[in-house]
Design a protein around this motif. Structure first.
Motif, PDB file in Angstrom:
ATOM      1  N   THR A   1      -4.851   5.682  -2.149  1.00 40.07           N
ATOM      2  CA  THR A   1      -4.888   4.265  -2.533  1.00 40.07           C
ATOM      3  C   THR A   1      -3.868   3.535  -1.676  1.00 40.07           C
ATOM      4  OG1 THR A   1      -3.293   4.781  -4.236  1.00 40.07           O
ATOM      5  CG2 THR A   1      -5.588   4.685  -4.903  1.00 40.07           C
TER       6      THR A   1
ATOM      7  N   PRO B   1      -3.777  -1.439  -8.391  1.00 39.03           N
ATOM      8  CA  PRO B   1      -4.672  -2.231  -9.246  1.00 39.03           C
ATOM      9  C   PRO B   1      -4.423  -3.729  -9.156  1.00 39.03           C
ATOM     10  CG  PRO B   1      -3.662  -0.433 -10.456  1.00 39.03           C
ATOM     11  CD  PRO B   1      -2.923  -0.555  -9.164  1.00 39.03           C
ATOM     12  N   ASN B   2      -3.327  -4.150  -8.566  1.00 40.07           N
ATOM     13  CA  ASN B   2      -3.013  -5.577  -8.527  1.00 40.07           C
ATOM     14  C   ASN B   2      -3.679  -6.317  -7.376  1.00 40.07           C
ATOM     15  OD1 ASN B   2      -1.439  -5.093 -10.696  1.00 40.07           O
ATOM     16  ND2 ASN B   2       0.519  -5.221  -9.608  1.00 40.07           N
TER      17      ASN B   2
ATOM     18  N   GLU C   1       7.415  -8.420   7.113  1.00 39.45           N
ATOM     19  CA  GLU C   1       8.678  -8.790   6.488  1.00 39.45           C
ATOM     20  C   GLU C   1       9.845  -8.456   7.429  1.00 39.45           C
ATOM     21  OE1 GLU C   1       9.146  -6.704   2.853  1.00 39.45           O
ATOM     22  OE2 GLU C   1      11.120  -7.539   2.426  1.00 39.45           O
ATOM     23  N   ASP C   2      10.764  -9.389   7.569  1.00 40.84           N
ATOM     24  CA  ASP C   2      11.960  -9.233   8.421  1.00 40.84           C
ATOM     25  C   ASP C   2      11.638  -9.224   9.917  1.00 40.84           C
ATOM     26  OD1 ASP C   2      13.238  -8.853   6.050  1.00 40.84           O
ATOM     27  OD2 ASP C   2      13.379  -6.670   6.260  1.00 40.84           O
TER      28      ASP C   2
ATOM     29  N   SER D   1       1.404  -2.024  -6.087  1.00 43.08           N
ATOM     30  CA  SER D   1       0.514  -1.365  -7.041  1.00 43.08           C
ATOM     31  C   SER D   1      -0.940  -1.635  -6.711  1.00 43.08           C
ATOM     32  CB  SER D   1       0.795  -1.857  -8.457  1.00 43.08           C
ATOM     33  OG  SER D   1       2.028  -1.362  -8.863  1.00 43.08           O
TER      34      SER D   1
ATOM     35  N   GLN E   1       1.038   1.549   0.287  1.00 46.83           N
ATOM     36  CA  GLN E   1       2.049   2.590   0.098  1.00 46.83           C
ATOM     37  C   GLN E   1       2.490   3.029   1.487  1.00 46.83           C
ATOM     38  OE1 GLN E   1       2.793   3.262  -2.958  1.00 46.83           O
ATOM     39  NE2 GLN E   1       0.990   2.615  -4.096  1.00 46.83           N
ATOM     40  N   TYR E   2       3.676   3.545   1.566  1.00 48.72           N
ATOM     41  CA  TYR E   2       4.190   4.051   2.846  1.00 48.72           C
ATOM     42  C   TYR E   2       3.898   3.044   3.960  1.00 48.72           C
ATOM     43  CZ  TYR E   2       3.555   8.023  -0.171  1.00 48.72           C
ATOM     44  OH  TYR E   2       3.558   8.843  -1.257  1.00 48.72           O
TER      45      TYR E   2
ATOM     46  N   ASP F   1       9.804  13.383  11.786  1.00 48.02           N
ATOM     47  CA  ASP F   1      10.809  12.816  12.670  1.00 48.02           C
ATOM     48  C   ASP F   1      11.713  13.872  13.300  1.00 48.02           C
ATOM     49  OD1 ASP F   1      11.643  10.462  13.844  1.00 48.02           O
ATOM     50  OD2 ASP F   1      13.360  10.266  12.500  1.00 48.02           O
TER      51      ASP F   1
ATOM     52  N   ARG G   1      17.323  -0.594  -3.033  1.00 51.48           N
ATOM     53  CA  ARG G   1      15.900  -0.326  -3.070  1.00 51.48           C
ATOM     54  C   ARG G   1      15.472   0.540  -1.912  1.00 51.48           C
ATOM     55  NH1 ARG G   1      12.276  -4.378  -0.338  1.00 51.48           N
ATOM     56  NH2 ARG G   1      13.479  -6.161   0.342  1.00 51.48           N
TER      57      ARG G   1
ATOM     58  N   GLU H   1       5.967   1.315  12.896  1.00 44.94           N
ATOM     59  CA  GLU H   1       6.680   2.568  13.110  1.00 44.94           C
ATOM     60  C   GLU H   1       5.619   3.650  13.249  1.00 44.94           C
ATOM     61  OE1 GLU H   1       9.289   2.812   9.773  1.00 44.94           O
ATOM     62  OE2 GLU H   1       9.893   0.750  10.175  1.00 44.94           O
TER      63      GLU H   1
ATOM     64  N   PHE I   1      10.842  -5.773  -7.391  1.00 41.35           N
ATOM     65  CA  PHE I   1       9.700  -6.664  -7.127  1.00 41.35           C
ATOM     66  C   PHE I   1       8.527  -6.350  -8.034  1.00 41.35           C
ATOM     67  CE2 PHE I   1       9.279  -3.043  -4.497  1.00 41.35           C
ATOM     68  CZ  PHE I   1      10.210  -3.089  -3.468  1.00 41.35           C
TER      69      PHE I   1
ATOM     70  N   GLU J   1       5.172   2.052   6.620  1.00 40.65           N
ATOM     71  CA  GLU J   1       5.704   2.193   7.985  1.00 40.65           C
ATOM     72  C   GLU J   1       4.693   1.867   9.094  1.00 40.65           C
ATOM     73  OE1 GLU J   1       6.322   4.348   5.592  1.00 40.65           O
ATOM     74  OE2 GLU J   1       8.494   4.300   5.342  1.00 40.65           O
TER      75      GLU J   1
ATOM     76  N   ASP K   1       6.799   8.633  13.257  1.00 36.38           N
ATOM     77  CA  ASP K   1       6.793   9.628  12.195  1.00 36.38           C
ATOM     78  C   ASP K   1       5.450  10.350  12.123  1.00 36.38           C
ATOM     79  OD1 ASP K   1       9.200   9.913  10.978  1.00 36.38           O
ATOM     80  OD2 ASP K   1       8.473   9.348   8.986  1.00 36.38           O
TER      81      ASP K   1
ATOM     82  N   SER L   1       7.873  -4.297   3.197  1.00 36.92           N
ATOM     83  CA  SER L   1       8.564  -3.013   3.325  1.00 36.92           C
ATOM     84  C   SER L   1       8.543  -2.252   2.006  1.00 36.92           C
ATOM     85  CB  SER L   1       9.996  -3.224   3.793  1.00 36.92           C
ATOM     86  OG  SER L   1      10.679  -4.028   2.862  1.00 36.92           O
ATOM     87  N   SER L   2       7.960  -2.908   0.977  1.00 38.75           N
ATOM     88  CA  SER L   2       7.936  -2.260  -0.328  1.00 38.75           C
ATOM     89  C   SER L   2       6.595  -1.575  -0.563  1.00 38.75           C
ATOM     90  CB  SER L   2       8.153  -3.317  -1.395  1.00 38.75           C
ATOM     91  OG  SER L   2       7.204  -4.348  -1.235  1.00 38.75           O
ATOM     92  N   ASN L   3       6.546  -0.779  -1.607  1.00 39.04           N
ATOM     93  CA  ASN L   3       5.286  -0.204  -2.047  1.00 39.04           C
ATOM     94  C   ASN L   3       4.719  -1.084  -3.152  1.00 39.04           C
ATOM     95  OD1 ASN L   3       5.842   1.797  -0.304  1.00 39.04           O
ATOM     96  ND2 ASN L   3       5.897   3.442  -1.825  1.00 39.04           N
TER      97      ASN L   3
ATOM     98  N   ARG M   1       4.263  -1.556   9.726  1.00 41.20           N
ATOM     99  CA  ARG M   1       5.513  -2.149  10.211  1.00 41.20           C
ATOM    100  C   ARG M   1       5.865  -1.606  11.585  1.00 41.20           C
ATOM    101  NH1 ARG M   1       8.475  -4.940   7.215  1.00 41.20           N
ATOM    102  NH2 ARG M   1      10.440  -4.092   7.993  1.00 41.20           N
TER     103      ARG M   1
END
Lengths: 1060, 496
Positions: free
Chosen positions: B272, B326-327, B441-442, B324, B72-73, A826, A962, B80, A268, B75, B83, B320-322, B78
């Motif tokens: 960040t 600066p975007n 997502e999902d 960037s 970033q991260y 965990d 991924r 969760e 992505f 979870e 952790d 679910s992704s990391n 989402r």
């Protein structure tokens, strides 16, 4: 009456030192005719005729038979059995005792065995050599050793043994930071200051009965070190010992990375292939593919020599290769992660002088230890000077003194845990496998900027690290250093009132100053900072003892009464910058952006004790020993007037030497058979300041002080805690001592423990100090000694130590049934009622008909119970097998050390798989297609052997292309990362050659030993990938976690010993 | 050896033992007595910092209300929470602050003196009480039932039972009533000094804040206990709530560690991890909201060299992704300042509460539309906008008041006005079910939490009471509705 037969005379000496042996039994074989050698070792016996055979036997010596064949003068040299049955061992308070009279288990290790491989922490050398002793270390240079004797007894307190050197307790504080796994440095525990080259022998006192005289501190056993002393001799003896070792990493204990795909978290990104950053770096007007530098994962594009990409090193406008495009390929073999590690080297040189005569003895030694570690910019230097001497003032008074000065200076300690200061966190968890380590070495641009593979973004104003510093930057810029100066010593006066009564007055000190400095340079990911910790310790002990030793006919009486005063003062000042550094590269606390932070600690503890023991023997075959001790500790002083700071505890031990009993004395195949039984109770106080609550202070708000109620509630009603132990043992030697066995079974219950029990924060506190909780340890120890072959020139010795310890947390505090020693990532390491200490808990798989179950989408189902039992830190059993083959002056020694069972949770494995860094995240799926291809193109992977909830076999492929997919779906059960920690290791291998006297002649040099030695050369078997199952975070109670572990170092070298 | 020598030895032993006086067991480097003021200042600092916290390890409200997304991260965004044991962090800090406040009470409770002194003391106690109420309602709003009457028992109660959240709410409202009366009686008698980091001991302001919280908590009951809501509203108005331009804020001094939590996370800790969510950015873009400049930064979205294309770019919630850093857009520059104040109540909130009350037909000073528009105007001014901007904005198609859509409009505008106030923002999105949250997502709307789970440590440390509390609220599930929460919006179906 005229004498009949033949008069035979002779002289018996021992082979070891050539001295005369008095008391050797000389018997004419097949008769009852016998004699005993006199004080000079001479004997005279009348044999029936000149054809008989004489048997010479002596405890601890191999029996010899010599046919007279007409001789009338027979001189004999007796060789000692390798197991000295009459040996004298050092017991509690430094008192030497006949081993046979002891009613408890003591195991000895020779000093040469711990100095041979130049370990910077001698405790590591005990692994496999002593049954009941577990040693684990985190593979860090100069790092800590976690030593457990007969398991853990304390729920949250110290479980390390007490170290005593020549009767002087040695501080063993663990200065490693980050025992919670969130990052720190392994500064080691400080008993490692004991110089292995000054060690004559080590006695390990295992049970409570053995250590009861030491009181509180010895509840976890005692490691008793006796140093080398001067010997009565002509002139001054000189010995030189040089040891040079080279270490290299054991690659089987490194994270196993894949080299088929490069950086990113999945498709992505900005370019048309969605795998790269996309922009015009070189300014030619077309967009370039740029490695997604901000990503610390390797789920990216497949390596392809035809794909031209701007790599991280070409993004710095100051770089020669700015804007250069290179093929998208894995770095050459020699430039991958393993190349980051260097060979370690250790030089240890010792010179010692000793001498002595009738009135006095001395020994002076100097040891220099110079070590470089496996990481760049890591070195450890130690110097030790030891002097010991004693002098007899007349016949009654002997004064002795022993002083050791020690300094160590270390630069570049190894960072540990989940922190950027630990390079393994990145290598094992968050990394791009396209990174070329040779290019990483230019970690700083000509203008001083930080160059890293993990830039925030590719544009020039974003060339700062986002998550990870360049590992070379970590090692060369963000390094730490520490140094310690230590003096340890005692003076002792022995006054002999009479043959049976001696008074000893001994005063000892252990004092050191320790400084740790930590740096984070400007330009690093973390806030630039400087932290310094300065510690001072002063512990003094004064003992006054009255020792007695007398025989009344068949009854022997030996014992002592004494008093001890102990004072301990520990001070620490920690200073750190806040909010960053003002001036770059100036590492002082005052160079702080915000007001600096300074905290102080001062712990003062005093204890006084009365103690005594008495051992009564009858007929040399039965002994009863009792001890008693009463302690008063400042740590139990409280505002509560009813609090009792004084406590008493006794022990009793009995010994029966069965082989001495009538009727058994003449059984020649049985040399020794001893039964021992003991019961002991040991009391213990606690740490300082646990009876009165104080406030925590925060950083001032402007000029306003801030205070807060401390999270831990102290308890004015604390009582001493106690340990009860019972032990039954058997020692036996058969067949000229060629078979020896030492068995021990024990049960230890530690109860009324003082610990800070975690409580619901809604109670107002995190933790409260209470008396409560009981831990039980039950174990079996077997030490086996075998001499399968023994001829004049060749001997084969086998020593086996096998032990198991079963631990149960019987109870915790009122209202608490389970507590977490550690909870993060965990997983939980717990102590729960009815379970063994250190049980690993988390979520489990869901099983259907015994098979793991997946959801309809193909991902693992996770059990509902967040505290399912998944394993335990403690092994089922440990074993060490040592083989020694000696042929003339040549000796080959091999120690195999193994652990069966025990579990470890691997955080590296969890994240290393999740980020696609690990080798198992590439390759083909069962369909024969690359698993990293999309599922709809035949890729993905499948949980093979799993079933759906209805029991039908799993046939759903899930993505493996991924972040998070398959290898760590957002909710994989904890159980997926719990591994069996069993191992078999070739711990030590050495080949020693002693030059025979015939070669040396009568020259200056009296002895030369040359040894080739190796340590940790081969992990014969293990059940985990990516790390060594033996690793730990640091010494302490938080075990069973692998987090950014370092590889094991195989060391190999040469040891030369010269005696003049 | 003569007996005399033995006696001598015994004497020496005896002297050696008895001569040594053991040291005291009192920590010489820690305070055993401190002034109440130092605890008071600390409790205010810790408590308010906590309610405002940016760091997702302890407070995820900014994510739950989708003002922010995780970069970033992902979870926590989402849902969760295990952790990082997020509910534990939230709960622990709340009780830590309550414990400090309890200690303040203990230290001053036995004082007494002149009548004026006693009224001053009563004012101090009332202010402590108001802060306690604030901390407690915020914990309830995240979890539901919590230990209350049994809490802070120390050795006497290591395992406190949970109380019913609605019952605690009633008690909190009663306590506020008492506090208001106390402060009213001693309005001229002063209270705390500079250790009151918020109002410097201004009794009148504390009284207004107490009334505002009373109004807030009262209106939380509107869906479940309309009568109570109306009577609380009336009492609050009688006492006097915050007025135009008035706020309850913690003015950070801007020196670490006493910095705004945005500064703390992004600048001090150099993280960040967050960006404004697409949910809020696209909603504001659609409404031509004049506050965007003050809320967010812009990024250059041009893919061509030498061409700049600045725009607000929100990060889709719950990827679910990391992504960037600066975007994407970020907080506006002033919000990164270490001394940017944290806000806990303001006039705009008062107006939106009154607008809601009016829309529900309760007795209010003005009409629903007037309160609604006053709230919007106040918020725009608060964020350094102008009256003109407010007038234009109020006329926008998606903003202009429409009684038939009062829930959507008031909910959305209140939620926007509570930007940078995660806790209240999340309450607003749950009460109104507007604006519609974007499922990660999902996931679907049904996966969106209505509360956080109880602390993960509680089953270990307080199993019996935890089990009872979980049963009492209808299961320790993130989709269990809080007692004041009723689902209205068809886009967010009630779970069943």
């Amino acid at each position: 009456m005229q004498a009949q037969g033949v008069q035979v005379t002779g002289h018996v000496t021992g082979a070891d030192d050539g001295t005369a042996l008095p008391g050797v039994s000389v018997v004419v074989r097949g008769t009852t005719i016998g004699a005993v050698t006199d004080f000079e070792g001479n004997y005279s016996i009348t044999a029936p005729d000149a054809s008989v055979t004489l048997m010479f036997s002596f405890v601890g010596m191999l029996t010899q038979e010599i046919a007279l064949e007409g001789k009338t003068i027979v001189d004999v040299v007796l060789e000692s059995t390798s197991m000295e049955l009459d040996e004298v061992v050092v017991t509690a308070l430094g008192v030497s005792r006949e081993k046979k009279s002891l009613g408890y288990s003591v195991q000895e290790v020779d000093g040469d065995e711990v100095s041979g491989t130049a370990q910077s922490n001698f405790a590591a050398s005990l692994s496999g050599r002593v049954s009941g002793v577990q040693v684990k270390a985190p593979n860090t240079m100069g790092g800590s050793s976690n030593v457990l004797i007969r398991g853990s007894t304390s729920i949250t307190g110290n479980n390390q043994p007490l170290y005593v050197i020549d009767g002087v307790p040695v501080d063993n504080s663990n200065y490693a930071t980050g025992s919670d796994g969130w990052g720190g440095y392994d500064y080691g525990n400080v008993a490692q200051d004991i110089n292995p080259n000054d060690i004559e022998s080590i006695s390990v006192l295992k049970g409570a009965a053995a250590s009861a005289l030491y009181g509180s501190r010895a509840a976890n056993g005692v490691i008793l070190v006796t140093t080398k002393k001067g010997k009565t001799r002509k002139g001054i003896g000189v010995s030189v010992n040089s040891n040079f070792m080279v270490g290299s990493i054991d690659k089987s204990t490194l994270p196993q990375q894949q080299f088929e795909y490069g950086a990113n978290y999945g498709p992505f990104y900005e370019d048309p292939t969605k795998n790269f950053f996309y922009g015009d770096v070189d300014g030619d007007g077309t967009n370039d593919l740029i490695v997604p530098t901000s990503e610390d994962a390797s789920w990216g594009a497949k390596f392809d020599p035809n794909l031209m990409v701007v790599h991280w090193d070409a993004l710095d406008p100051a770089a020669d290769n700015y804007g250069e495009k290179r093929p998208w390929m894995a770095p050459p073999e020699g430039n991958r992660m393993p190349s980051f590690f260097e060979n370690s080297t250790i030089w240890v040189n010792t010179v010692a002088f000793d001498g002595g005569n009738r009135d006095g003895r001395f020994r002076l030694s100097y040891t220099n230890h110079d070590e470089s570690g496996i990481l760049p910019n890591s070195e450890l230097k130690k110097n030790t000077v030891n002097f010991s001497g004693s002098y007899n003032f007349g016949k009654k008074l002997t004064v002795s003194a022993n002083v050791t000065y020690n300094n160590q200076k270390t630069t570049g300690r190894m960072g540990t845990g989940y922190d950027g200061g630990n390079v393994m966190q990145s290598f094992g968890q968050w990394f791009q496998t396209n990174v070329d380590f040779e290019r990483l070495q230019e970690y700083e641009s000509p203008t001083g900027l930080h160059r890293t593979w993990n830039y925030r973004y590719w544009t020039p104003d974003n060339l700062t690290p986002i998550f990870f510093d360049n590992p070379y930057w970590v090692r060369y810029k963000n390094y730490n250093d520490d140094y310690r100066n230590r003096v340890l010593g005692y003076v002792s006066a022995d006054y002999k009132f009479s043959d049976w009564l001696t008074m000893t007055l001994r005063s000892s000190i252990d004092t050191y100053a320790d400084v740790q400095n930590e740096r984070i340079a400007m330009g690093s990911t973390d806030t630039p900072s400087f932290t310094t910790r300065q510690r001072n310790l002063m512990e003094s002990n004064t003992d006054l003892m009255l020792k007695f030793n007398e025989n009344f006919g068949n009854i022997s009486l030996t014992g002592l009464v004494g008093a001890n005063y102990r004072h301990r003062q520990q001070q620490r000042i920690t200073g750190n910058t806040v909010g960053g550094l003002v001036v770059p590269e100036l590492y002082t606390v005052s160079n702080s952006v915000s007001p600096m932070n300074v905290t102080e600690y001062l712990g003062i503890l005093g204890e006084q004790s009365l103690y005594g023991n008495v051992s009564v023997g009858y007929g040399g075959f039965v002994y009863i020993e009792g001890t008693a001790r009463m302690d008063q500790s400042s740590t139990l002083k409280s505002i509560n007037p009813d609090a009792d700071d004084t406590y008493f505890y006794p022990s009793i031990a009995g010994t029966l030497l069965i082989h001495e009993l009538g009727g058994l004395k003449d059984v020649t195949w049985m040399n020794y058979l001893k039964l021992r039984l003991n019961y002991a109770k040991v009391g213990a106080a606690t740490g300082v300041y646990r009876t009165i609550s104080t406030y925590d202070q925060g950083t001032n708000w402007g000029n306003m002080a801030l205070f807060s109620v401390a999270g831990t509630l102290q308890n004015p009603n604390l009582r001493p805690e106690f340990t009860n132990s019972i032990e039954l043992g058997l020692e036996a030697y058969f067949f000229e001592s060629r078979l020896g066995i030492d068995l021990a079974v024990y049960q230890t219950n530690s109860f009324d423990q003082i610990f800070d029990v975690p409580v619901s924060r809604a109670s107002g506190y995190n933790r409260m100090f209470v008396n409560g909780g009981e831990m039980e340890n039950r174990g079996l120890e077997v030490a086996l000694h075998l001499v399968p072959v023994k001829t004049a020139n060749f001997t084969w010795n086998i020593d086996v130590n096998w032990f198991t310890n079963q631990n149960t947390v019987v109870s915790l505090a009122e209202g608490v049934t389970s507590l977490q020693l550690m909870s993060a990532w965990d997983v939980k390491i717990t102590a729960a009622e009815g379970e063994p200490y250190g049980t690993i808990k988390g979520t489990d798989y869901v099983y259907t008909d015994g098979k793991t179950t997946v959801m309809d989408n193909g991902y693992l189902m996770v059990g509902d119970d967040p505290l399912a039992v998944l394993g335990n830190v403690q092994p089922d059993w440990n074993m060490g097998i040592a083989n020694r083959l000696s042929w003339k002056g040549l000796s080959l020694y091999a120690l195999v050390d193994m652990q069966s069972g025990g579990d470890i949770y691997s955080i590296n494995t969890k994240y290393g798989q999740a980020t696609g860094v690990y080798a198992e995240t590439v390759g083909n799926n069962p369909k024969g297609n690359p698993m990293r291809d999309p599922v709809d193109e035949g890729g993905g992977n499948i949980f093979e052997g799993a079933v759906f909830e209805d029991g039908t076999p799993n046939d759903v492929y899930v993505p493996a292309y991924r972040w998070g997919r398959y290898w760590y779906y957002n909710n994989s059960p904890t159980a997926r990362y719990v591994f069996d920690a069993s191992y078999v290791k070739l711990r030590e291998l050495s080949l020693t050659y002693s030059l025979p006297a015939s070669v040396l002649g009568n020259g200056v040099i009296r002895g030369v030993d040359i040894a080739l030695v190796g340590r940790n050369l081969w992990i014969i078997s293990k059940n985990v990938e990516h790390f060594d199952p033996e690793v730990i975070l640091t010494a302490g109670n938080r075990q069973g976690i692998e987090q950014g572990a370092y590889p094991t170092v195989k060391t190999f070298g040469i040891n030369v010993k010269l005696n003049f | 050896m003569k007996m005399k020598n033995i006696y001598l030895l015994i004497l020496v032993l005896g002297v050696l033992v008895s001569a040594c006086e053991l040291p005291d067991n009192v920590d010489p480097k820690s305070a055993t007595d401190v002034p109440a003021e130092t605890l008071m200042a600390n409790a205010l600092r810790d408590g308010l910092r906590h309610l405002d916290q940016m760091n997702q390890n302890v407070n995820v409200s900014r994510l739950m209300c989708q003002h922010n997304s995780m970069m970033q991260y992902p979870e926590p965004s989402r849902y969760e929470f295990s952790d990082r044991q997020i509910p534990d962090g939230y709960w622990n800090t709340t009780y830590l602050v309550l414990q400090d406040l309890r200690e303040v009470r203990l230290l001053i409770q036995d004082l007494s003196g002149s009548e004026s002194f006693n009224r001053n003391l009563a004012n101090k106690m009332a202010i402590v009480d108001i802060i306690e109420v604030l901390m407690i309602h915020n914990l309830i709003d995240i979890l539901g039932d919590i230990p209350y009457t049994d809490a802070l028992g120390g050795f006497d109660n290591k395992t406190p039972a949970y109380d019913d959240a609605a019952t605690i709410y009633n008690d909190l409202l009663a306590r506020l009533g008492t506090d208001i009366a106390t402060l009213n009686a001693g309005i001229n008698d002063g209270s705390w000094g500079s250790e009151d980091l918020v109002y410097g001991g201004d009794v009148a302001m504390w009284k207004k804040f107490a009334a505002t919280v009373k109004l807030r908590l009262g209106m939380r009951l509107a869906d479940t206990n309309s009568a109570a809501a109306q009577s609380e509203l009336a009492m609050a108005l009688t006492a006097g709530v915050l007025e135009a331009g008035e706020v309850m804020q913690l003015p950070w001094i801007g020196v670490s560690p006493h910095v705004n939590t945005i500064n703390d996370v992004f600048i001090v800790a150099n993280r960040t991890d967050y960006a404004p969510s697409l949910t809020i950015v696209s909603l504001m873009e659609g409404l031509n909201d004049p506050r965007m400049d003050n809320f967010f930064s812009q990024v250059d979205t041009s893919s061509e060299t030498d061409v700049e294309k600045w725009a607000y770019v929100g990060l889709k919630y719950g990827l679910s992704s990391n992504e960037s850093y600066p975007n994407y857009s970020h907080f506006s520059d002033p919000m990164f300042a270490g001394d940017f104040p944290a806000t806990f109540a303001c006039y705009a909130e008062v107006q939106f509460l009154l607008a809601e009350a009016a829309a529900r037909g309760y007795t209010t000073p003005m009409s629903a539309q007037e309160h609604y528009e006053a709230g919007i105007t106040e918020s725009i001014l608060f964020w350094n906008g102008t009256e003109d901007e407010a007038v234009t904005y109020i006329a926008e198609a998606g903003v202009a008041y429409d009684a038939a859509r009062w829930k959507e409009l008031i909910g959305t505008q209140k939620w926007l006005a509570q930007y940078n106030r995660g806790n209240e923002g999340w309450c607003t999105s749950r009460i109104f079910d507007w604006p519609v949250m974007d499922p990660p997502e999902d996931m679907t709307q049904e996966d969106i939490p209505s509360r956080l789970p109880f602390p993960y440590n509680e089953p270990d440390l307080n199993l019996e009471n935890y089990t009872a509390a979980a049963a009492a609220i209808g299961g320790d599930d993130v989709r269990t509705l809080l007692f004041w929460d009723v689902k209205h919006n068809s886009a967010t179906p009630s779970p069943n």
